[in-house]
Each structure stands twice: as structure tokens, then as C-alpha cells.
Design an enzyme around this catalytic site. Structure first.
Site, short mmCIF file in Angstrom:
data_model
loop_
_atom_site.label_atom_id
_atom_site.label_comp_id
_atom_site.label_asym_id
_atom_site.label_seq_id
_atom_site.Cartn_x
_atom_site.Cartn_y
_atom_site.Cartn_z
N ASP A 283 0.87 -1.18 0.00
CA ASP A 283 0.00 0.00 0.00
C ASP A 283 0.91 1.24 0.00
OD1 ASP A 283 -2.14 1.71 -0.02
OD2 ASP A 283 -3.18 0.79 1.66
C1 NOJ Z 1 -4.00 3.98 0.14
C2 NOJ Z 1 -5.20 3.10 0.30
O1 NOJ Z 1 -5.10 2.41 1.52
C3 NOJ Z 1 -5.39 2.09 -0.82
O2 NOJ Z 1 -6.63 1.47 -0.67
C4 NOJ Z 1 -5.26 2.75 -2.15
O3 NOJ Z 1 -5.46 1.79 -3.18
C5 NOJ Z 1 -3.89 3.39 -2.25
N1 NOJ Z 1 -3.76 4.40 -1.22
C6 NOJ Z 1 -3.63 4.03 -3.61
O4 NOJ Z 1 -4.39 5.17 -3.76
#
Ligand code: NOJ
Length: 649
Positions: A283
Site C-alpha cells: 500500500d
Molecule cells: C491507500 C489506500 O489504503 C489504498 O486502498 C489505495 O489503493 C492506495 N492508497 C492508492 O491510492
């Protein structure tokens, strides 16, 4: 396996190749590319960065990302929806980097692209996997028409805690239902990855993110393996079984080890036990955040993540610095090759290695079509949950209606927390009712929230302008409207960004200014119908006692306003059922239907000392999992079991 071999035989027969040839051609191609790559270029494929806005179309100066793309130091970009910009980035990678390897373009398309569907928790309330698959298909058709090749979807984190803002992104508390949906979303997004509107899905957030302690985002989870495997892992596994191409790690730690550096999760469970063969992406800066988890410095956490089985590093840019670690023997060349191969394989599955511009076609006509919008309207209506009805709904169009509440004219809020590429000018309920020729008097009645700054953040500045009048003036206007009407429709609840990432709450009440508005409306004696906008279970005991009807309309997407009119006026019979328990009060959390008995279960809702209950609240929720009314009543009866005893499966 048999089915796959049969499929391979058919598709290879069509292309004049034997199944063996087909496999080896791909392997050969990737081997050839890897053989030409420097260590830095291999690490570059693992690097996943946000595409800065306007950086290649000249509106904004390059932020350094362009130089990295030219140097082959980026494998994927995400966060941009503009086809011209994506085309410029792809040209840069293909024509200006040494090996010309195309980029993947990721995006958070969670419940629709420009045609926006209800938020996932609402979609789950349809109990309809076909609708779920259709949502994924339409989202994918639209996103891929703009050049996006990788969706960060489905989010399948089981959640039993409405305080956690991200419960809006998942399917709720049930492992089985969430698993069925996970597979449906993967099918809808990827198909068989043969067509130019079938792209990579990414199941997230592996693992257990929805069990963040105290409902606070990014916190730790500590859980027994039995609970993990029985209650929290099934939807991730269902996505893997459905062939999901990528997996995203979670921010939390799992039993003391951050998920993003957790080899047991990323390799033993995911690959060795479940047989996942795609690539794992961290993430956003989750690798870097392991420094603050207390694991070590940037170099140490990057080594740990790669060695754990994470193949791509989103936004830390720690993997691109791992050349020294390879030389020191802390990361093996084999591990780098393997991660690089997995990313290249994903590109190859999409056909990008042969046709890098395949998805960058100009197909505006496939986006926000009448057909897609009709599906969004139908599915939105299917997601609404009727929580209470004292015979006041459906409304007759002859009734004079006072439409009140800050969400009545705030259409841009209806697209929820992940709005894809949706327009901000999505139709409001006020407009939909006016267009339908209904007899409406409108009064906003209150602002969204007490705190102006929080309100702006929670509305995400989506065209929401705070009313500068005093609270009493606004309420007076709404009460007058109610007095001149037969019935009140109160569109209240949470603005869109009061749920979603970093939106945990300690109170699950309707925000205070809106609640005071409801109290004043009730005092008029007119029946008040609550249209609840929410992305989580709310605490509604007072509302349940005082409203004539309650319809949870969540955030229904770009076509929500018309869908609400469809249900309120009886064109559509509500059929949604909750997939997350609505507690009576926050103290009952975590509360979920499949809890164990324990040795001293309470038999009733009244207090009984030394049984498992509260002194100050019943155990039962206000609205249980699976609850939801319709305009008809049904009686179930005449049950019989097919056998006296049954095996556990
Ligand atoms: C953080 C989020 O937790 C995740 O769900 C998302 O896909 C990513 N950022 C990318 O934007």
C-alpha cells in the site's frame, strides 16, 4: 486444471500454436527482456509512483518522475485518469527509456468510474453477486477506455466496527458473502484478460486491515490464526481462487509484524498455501511506514518487504535503492529477478509487451453511457435498505412534501468517498424531485456539521457551500416548510468524506446540527421520513423511535437521486438487506451476527447478573445483519429439516 488446459488448447489451436509453445513464447519473451536488464532497471520495474498532474502535458513542470520513467526506474504509475496524460507517459516509457518497457496505469476505481455506483457497503446490501459483477464490468470498461490497466479493487477487508471509516469500502462482516462478492468483482474486472477492456484487479488490503484496533485507521491487529483463517482470510482467498492478478498489502501489523514485511503472510499463506502467482504491491508508502513501526531504517524495511514477498513498492522508492543490498547479500538477485518477472508477467498478460498503446484508444463513447447509467440507477435502488416504515412509504405523488436537510441539494456528495472520475455536478434529490414534477417545498434546515473546517474537509469541497444563516433561522424555515406540507423528507447523514480512509469516528450519531433539525421537525407532528446518507452502520435509536420511516440510501452514486425517487414513490420496491450490524450504541462494538455463544450466554435482552450482558444496554443490535424491509410483508413457515443430523460441512 482440466478446464484451463481445454481453454488453452482451444485458444492455441486458434492461433496455430500448441499449449506448450504458448507458455514458452511468453516465458521466452520475458527471459529475453530480463537478460537485457541492468539491476537498476529490474528494481525500476518494482517502483510504483503517483503520476504527477500535468507533468507531461506541460501544465506543470516535471517533478522528477519523468526523468525516472526515462531512466527505466518506474514500472507503474497511478492516480491519473486523463487519457492524454497517460498516453504521454506511455510514449515516454516506450520511446525514451532504454528497453522501452511499457508502464502499468493503476487507479482507485472502487465503485465506478464516471458512471458511479453505490459505495461497496451499499452494493453489498443488494445481496446480488450479479450486480456486483456488473459494477466491476462497467467500471472496467470505462476505466480501460481511458487507458487505465490496473484497478485497486476489490477491497475485501471484513469489518465488525462501524467506527472504522473504511468499512464503507468493503462488503461488511460476513466472510462467505464477502468471498462471493470478491470473486464476482475479480471476474467483472479481469474476465480472462484477453480483451482490450479486461484489466488487472488488485485484492486488498492483505491482511486484516478491517480489524484495526478500536476502529482507528492504520492501527495494529492481533488475532488468533483460527479467527484469521475462518473469519477474515476467506475473501482474500476467494479473490486468489478467482485468479486475481495482484494483491495489495495493508498498513497494519499482524501479531506484531507489519503486514508489508510479513513473510508468513506474503509468501507462506499467499503463495505457498493458496497458490497465488501474480504480484504483490505494497500500500501507499507502507514499506516506508515500517520505519515508524520500529523495524529499522529505510534500507532495512525495504529489504524486509522484498524478502517477505512484496514485488512492487508503492511510493516509498525504497526498492529502487536496493542495489547495495544485493551486493551485500541482504537481498538475493534471485528475489529481485522473481519480483521483476512477476511485474513483467502482469504486463504480458495484458498484452502490453506487444501492444503498449492497446488501452490508450479514444473511446469516450464507452463512458457514462445511457446503458451504464440505467444500470447504476437500478443497482442504486437495489442497495437501499428500508429500516423502518409506519405505513408512510411509498409516497403518493399527490402529497405535498417538505424536502429538508443539507444532503437534499448536495448531489456531489452522493458519489461517496471514492468517486473515480465522476462528475462533481451529479444530480441532487431536489433536482430529481423537481424534474419528476413532484410538489416540493425545499429548506436546507441545517448545515452538515458544527465545525466549519471539518465540514469542508468532510465534503471534500465538492461544490458544497456552507449556509451562513444562524441555526435557528434555518430550522425556522424548515419547520415552516413542514407545517405547509403533508409529510417531511429529511435528507440527512454524513457528508461523503466522513467515511473512507482516515475517517474514523467515536460517535455514530447523525451529526448534531442535523439531529437538532430532526428534533424540531418531529415537534411539528408531521410524519418525518428519514433518508439516511451514510457509509457505515449508524446509531439510530432515537430516530427509530421518532421517525415515521427510515430509508438508508448510503451514497448511491451518480444516479442516486433518481433511484431515491424510484424507491420513495414506489416505482421500485426496496429489497436491500444490511451486511453490517447496526448497533444501538457505540459501546456494543464490535457487534456482529456470527459471534460465539460463550459459556454464559444471555438468553434475553434483559439484564441478568453473571450472564454475558450489559447493565445499561440490551445485547441485541438495533438492526441485525440481514435486516431490511420492503413494501410487502412476507411470512415464512412450514419449515422442515432434510435430515435429523448433519455433518459440519
Ligand atoms: C491507500 C489506500 O489504503 C489504498 O486502498 C489505495 O489503493 C492506495 N492508497 C492508492 O491510492
Amino acid at each position: 486444471c482440466m478446464a484451463l488446459m481445454a481453454f488453452m488448447a482451444v485458444s492455441c489451436a486458434q492461433s496455430g500454436m500448441s499449449p506448450q509453445d504458448r507458455l514458452t513464447v511468453n516465458d521466452k519473451k520475458i527471459n529475453e527482456i530480463i537478460a537485457q536488464m541492468t539491476l537498476e532497471e529490474k528494481l525500476g520495474q518494482l517502483n510504483c509512483l503517483v503520476a504527477p498532474r500535468g507533468a507531461v502535458t506541460g501544465e506543470q513542470q516535471s517533478t522528477g518522475v519523468a526523468e525516472k520513467v526515462r531512466a527505466g526506474a518506474v514500472g507503474s504509475l497511478f492516480g491519473r485518469h486523463d487519457r492524454d496524460e497517460l498516453m504521454a507517459w506511455q510514449k515516454m516509457a516506450v520511446e525514451e527509456s532504454r528497453l522501452g518497457i511499457p508502464l502499468l496505469f493503476g487507479a482507485d476505481i472502487i465503485h465506478g468510474y464516471r458512471t458511479t455506483f453505490p459505495v461497496p457497503l451499499a452494493l453489498a446490501a443488494t445481496w446480488n453477486p450479479e450486480s456486483m459483477e456488473r459494477v466491476a464490468r462497467i467500471s472496467t470498461v470505462e476505466a480501460s477506455a481511458d487507458g487505465i490497466t490496473w484497478l485497486y479493487n476489490p477491497m475485501v477487508d471484513i469489518c465488525r466496527d462501524g467506527r472504522w471509516g473504511r468499512c464503507v469500502e468493503g462488503a461488511g462482516e460476513d466472510p462467505f458473502l464477502s468471498s462471493v462478492y470478491a470473486a464476482a468483482m475479480v471476474r467483472g474486472t479481469q474476465g480472462d484478460l484477453q480483451d482490450d477492456d479486461e484489466i488487472l484487479a488488485c485484492v486488498k488490503h492483505f491482511a486484516l486491515y478491517g480489524a484495526s484496533e478500536a476502529g482507528r485507521d492504520y492501527r495494529e491487529t492481533d488475532m488468533s490464526p483460527a479467527r484469521m483463517f475462518n473469519e477474515y482470510f476467506p475473501p482474500y482467498k476467494a479473490a486468489v481462487d478467482a485468479g486475481v492478478a495482484t494483491v495489495m498489502t495493508s498498513f497494519n501489523d499482524v501479531n506484531g509484524i507489519p503486514a508489508t514485511g510479513n513473510r508468513w503472510l506474503m509468501t507462506e499463506v499467499l503463495r505457498d498455501f493458496w497458490g497465488f502467482e501474480g504480484f504483490v504491491v505494497s500500500d501507499y508508502n507502507a514499506v516506508g511506514e515500517m520505519v515508524r513501526h520500529g523495524i529499522g531504517d529505510r534500507k532495512a524495511v525495504s529489504e524486509m518487504a522484498l524478502n517477505a514477498g512484496v514485488d512492487s513498492d508503492m511510493m516509498t522508492e525504497g526498492f529502487v535503492e536496493l542495489a547495495a543490498s544485493v551486493k551485500e547479500g541482504k537481498v538475493s538477485m534471485k528475489a529481485v529477478d522473481q519480483a521483476c518477472r512477476r511485474v513483467l508477467e502482469a504486463k504480458d498478460k495484458l498484452g502490453l509487451l506487444d501492444a503498449p498503446y492497446k488501452f490508450l484508444r479514444c473511446e469516450e463513447e464507452r463512458i457514462y453511457t445511457q446503458e451504464h447509467r440505467a444500470a447504476a440507477r437500478r443497482i442504486a435502488a437495489e442497495s437501499f435498505v428500508l429500516l423502518k416504515n409506519d405505513d408512510v412509504l411509498p409516497l403518493s405523488s399527490k402529497k405535498k412534501v417538505a424536502l429538508v436537510g443539507p444532503l437534499a441539494d448536495a448531489g456531489a456528495q452522493y458519489t461517496g468517498s471514492w468517486q473515480g472520475a465522476a462528475y462533481d455536478d451529479c444530480k441532487s434529490l431536489l433536482t430529481a424531485m423537481t424534474e419528476a414534477g413532484l410538489d416540493v417545498i425545499f429548506a436546507r434546515g441545517s448545515n452538515m456539521l458544527e465545525d466549519e473546517e471539518l465540514e469542508q474537509a468532510a465534503c471534500r469541497n465538492r461544490k458544497y457551500v456552507r449556509d451562513s444563516r444562524s441555526e435557528s433561522e434555518m430550522i425556522r424555515e424548515a419547520v415552516n416548510a413542514a407545517r405547509r406540507s403533508d409529510v417531511v423528507l429529511a435528507a440527512v447523514g454524513e457528508p461523503a468524506w466522513m467515511t473512507g480512509e482516515a475517517s474514523s469516528r467515536t460517535s455514530l450519531d447523525i451529526p448534531q446540527p442535523q439531529k437538532r433539525l430532526l428534533e424540531a421537525l418531529v415537534r411539528t407532528g408531521k410524519p418525518v421520513i428519514l433518508l439516511l446518507f451514510s457509509g457505515r452502520p449508524m446509531t439510530l435509536e432515537w430516530e427509530n423511535d421518532n421517525m415515521a420511516a427510515i430509508l438508508d440510501v448510503w451514497y448511491g452514486g451518480s444516479e442516486a437521486a433518481d433511484a431515491i425517487v424510484d424507491v420513495v414513490y414506489g416505482k421500485v420496491n426496496p429489497s436491500g438487506k444490511l451486511t453490517m450490524t447496526f448497533p444501538r450504541n457505540v459501546g456494543q462494538i464490535p457487534i456482529y451476527y456470527n459471534m460465539k455463544n460463550g459459556g454464559r450466554p444471555a438468553k434475553t435482552d434483559s439484564y441478568k447478573r453473571f450472564s454475558s450482558c450489559y447493565i445499561d444496554s440490551p445485547n441485541s443490535p438495533l438492526y441485525p445483519f440481514g435486516y431490511g424491509l420492503s413494501y410487502t410483508t412476507y411470512e415464512y413457515g412450514d419449515f422442515s429439516l432434510s435430515a435429523e443430523t448433519m455433518p459440519a460441512d
